[in-house]
Write an enzyme that holds these catalytic residues in place. Structure first.
Site, mmCIF file in Angstrom:
data_model
loop_
_atom_site.group_PDB
_atom_site.id
_atom_site.type_symbol
_atom_site.label_atom_id
_atom_site.label_comp_id
_atom_site.label_asym_id
_atom_site.label_seq_id
_atom_site.Cartn_x
_atom_site.Cartn_y
_atom_site.Cartn_z
ATOM 1 N N ASP A 15 31.915 -3.197 -7.439
ATOM 2 C CA ASP A 15 30.984 -3.401 -6.329
ATOM 3 C C ASP A 15 29.710 -3.972 -6.957
ATOM 4 O O ASP A 15 28.962 -3.278 -7.628
ATOM 5 C CB ASP A 15 30.716 -2.079 -5.608
ATOM 6 C CG ASP A 15 29.840 -2.258 -4.369
ATOM 7 O OD1 ASP A 15 29.006 -3.181 -4.359
ATOM 8 O OD2 ASP A 15 29.977 -1.458 -3.420
ATOM 9 N N TYR A 69 29.047 4.223 -4.040
ATOM 10 C CA TYR A 69 28.490 4.237 -2.685
ATOM 11 C C TYR A 69 29.236 5.314 -1.880
ATOM 12 O O TYR A 69 30.467 5.365 -1.896
ATOM 13 C CB TYR A 69 28.722 2.843 -2.111
ATOM 14 C CG TYR A 69 28.283 2.600 -0.705
ATOM 15 C CD1 TYR A 69 26.942 2.685 -0.339
ATOM 16 C CD2 TYR A 69 29.220 2.221 0.269
ATOM 17 C CE1 TYR A 69 26.545 2.426 0.957
ATOM 18 C CE2 TYR A 69 28.822 1.950 1.563
ATOM 19 C CZ TYR A 69 27.489 2.060 1.904
ATOM 20 O OH TYR A 69 27.104 1.796 3.192
ATOM 21 N N ARG A 129 41.447 -16.278 13.091
ATOM 22 C CA ARG A 129 41.221 -15.150 12.189
ATOM 23 C C ARG A 129 41.296 -15.548 10.724
ATOM 24 O O ARG A 129 40.675 -14.937 9.862
ATOM 25 C CB ARG A 129 42.264 -14.060 12.500
ATOM 26 C CG ARG A 129 41.930 -12.699 11.919
ATOM 27 C CD ARG A 129 42.996 -11.675 12.286
ATOM 28 N NE ARG A 129 44.302 -12.104 11.870
ATOM 29 C CZ ARG A 129 45.382 -12.159 12.654
ATOM 30 N NH1 ARG A 129 45.332 -11.796 13.912
ATOM 31 N NH2 ARG A 129 46.539 -12.574 12.174
HETATM 32 C C1 LIG Z 1 25.583 -1.214 1.726
HETATM 33 C C2 LIG Z 1 26.579 -1.127 0.653
HETATM 34 C C3 LIG Z 1 27.934 -1.242 0.942
HETATM 35 C C4 LIG Z 1 28.460 -1.345 2.351
HETATM 36 O O1 LIG Z 1 28.037 -2.497 3.018
HETATM 37 P P1 LIG Z 1 28.021 -2.525 4.626
HETATM 38 O O2 LIG Z 1 27.930 -3.967 4.933
HETATM 39 O O3 LIG Z 1 26.839 -1.739 5.050
HETATM 40 O O4 LIG Z 1 29.306 -1.924 5.097
HETATM 41 C C5 LIG Z 1 28.831 -1.202 -0.100
HETATM 42 N N1 LIG Z 1 28.413 -1.049 -1.373
HETATM 43 C C6 LIG Z 1 27.114 -0.944 -1.689
HETATM 44 C C7 LIG Z 1 26.715 -0.784 -3.108
HETATM 45 C C8 LIG Z 1 26.148 -0.970 -0.692
HETATM 46 O O5 LIG Z 1 24.867 -0.824 -1.006
#
Ligand SMILES: *Cc1c(COP(=O)(O)O)cnc(C)c1O
Length: 386
Positions: free
Chosen positions: A177, A105, A52
């Site tokens: 993000d 998001y 892990r």
């Molecule tokens: C798609 C997305 C996520 C989440 O990613 P997943 O792998 O689908 O869980 C988070 N932040 C943004 C800006 C995204 O576009």
């Protein structure tokens, strides 16, 4: 001389000499890891300790992402969303105040409202365009300012350096993000970010077949990030890790094409009578274009348009008949996508007042003339059904 970015994309995380000269690292499938001596068991002083916690395949990917993002170190997780939630849990505790961008998001929002609040975190949403004004809403107990730039669906570009400056003066940690730009077109750590998150699922993988996330931190933010990542039990599967490493090697050529096609499609769409406006940060008519131009080195293939008001039947006639634009959510792969979005439902600190239907578009790697023809036929169906 410092390696240029396209060279980093090709070389990061690779060590062929360690693997008989083979260009790509082997895929280690592992749960049990053996220790040769009692002393080794007690000190755990060996690079691989438990499946892990990662194998040399995982470490290769983490090294590559850390180098691309320009951070101290990276960790991979089971999805982009789990990278967001793990990073938040790592830097928050009960009684803390969290400032979360109103343009986040949607599942990030839901996690804050459904889980963090339940664990005693005071969640406050803020206007993504607040900039240095964030100083007026920072509190003594603000532990995290979460940013996402540009915002999901609505593409507000945040003034990250101004936000980070104010947050740091108040002792808060800045999370970003960074999925839209990927590590190639926005360098989080050069703009004051402490922890950068990628939905690796999107451009880093690039082929619509892997769920994964990554968290990259500065040296100061690393210890908390690593501990919580381990405590929660985050990890990513070996074959997926391999696919992402393979995907990264073509990231710069893929992204350049996504950018070109996205900008050209946006321009073409802006001239369509059915379109009220195009929302694309690389266009001069975008309200935050100046910030985008100052801080970003490129644009990905994801943007939105607002249609002039039309009936649901007309919208369905347009979307249901498209040949190359698929209706799906997870973008960043090679194919073009289009999906209706409803930002009105996703906001509390700000209001979304536009009346027209929002369509989020991902410009894929197909020939642009085919993409235009597909949309052109779609608009003809929309008009015929109106
Ligand atoms: C798609 C997305 C996520 C989440 O990613 P997943 O792998 O689908 O869980 C988070 N932040 C943004 C800006 C995204 O576009």
């Amino acid at each position: 001389m410092k390696k240029k970015q396209d060279t980093v994309v090709v070389t990061a995380g690779r060590d062929p000499e360690a693997n008989f000269g083979i260009v790509n690292p082997p895929v280690y499938h592992a749960s049990t890891v053996l220790y040769p001596t009692l002393e080794a068991v007690k000190t755990r002083a060996q690079p691989v300790t438990y499946g892990r916690r990662g194998t040399p395949t995982t470490f290769a990917l983490q090294d590559a992402i850390a180098e691309l993002e320009g951070g101290y170190r990276s960790l991979v997780t089971s999805s982009g969303l789990s990278a967001v939630t793990t990073a938040l849990l790592a830097h928050l505790k009960a009684g803390d105040h969290l400032l979360m961008t109103d343009s986040a998001y949607e599942p990030t929002r839901t996690f804050c409202n459904n889980v963090l609040k339940r664990y005693g975190v005071d969640v406050e949403f803020y206007d993504p365009r607040i900039g240095a004004g964030i100083g007026t809403i920072l509190r003594k107990n603000t532990a995290v300012v979460f940013t996402e730039s540009p915002g999901s669906v609505t593409f507000e570009v945040q003034d990250i350096p101004a936000i980070a400056d104010a947050a740091h003066k108040a002792g808060a940690t800045v999370l970003l993000d960074n999925t839209w730009a990927s590590p190639l077109y926005f360098k989080p750590f050069e703009h004051g970010v402490d922890v950068s998150i990628q939905a690796v699922t999107k451009y880093l993988c690039g082929h619509s077949d892997v769920m994964m996330g990554a968290i990259t931190a500065t040296e100061e933010a690393w210890k908390k990030t690593l501990e919580t990542h381990g405590n929660i039990g985050q990890c990513a599967a070996p074959d997926d890790v391999y696919l992402v490493l393979r995907g990264i090697r073509t990231l710069s050529v893929r992204l350049e094409r996504h950018m070109q096609t996205g900008i050209a499609l946006a321009e073409w769409l802006s001239k369509r009578p059915e379109v009220a406006r195009v929302i694309h940060p690389a266009r001069e008519d975008h309200p935050d274009h100046a910030i985008w131009k100052r801080d970003f080195t490129g644009a990905s293939g994801l943007f939105s348009i607002e249609l002039k008001p039309c009936s649901e039947t007309a919208l369905a006639a347009m979307l249901d008949g498209l040949e190359y634009f698929g209706m799906g959510y997870s973008w960043g792969g090679f194919e073009s996508l289009i999906i209706p979005q409803y930002p009105k439902k996703m906001r509390t600190a700000t209001q979304w007042t536009a009346e027209g239907q929002i369509l989020r578009i991902h410009a894929g790697l197909e020939d642009i003339e085919d993409l235009k023809a597909d949309l052109d036929a779609g608009f003809a169906r929309l008009r015929a059904a109106a």
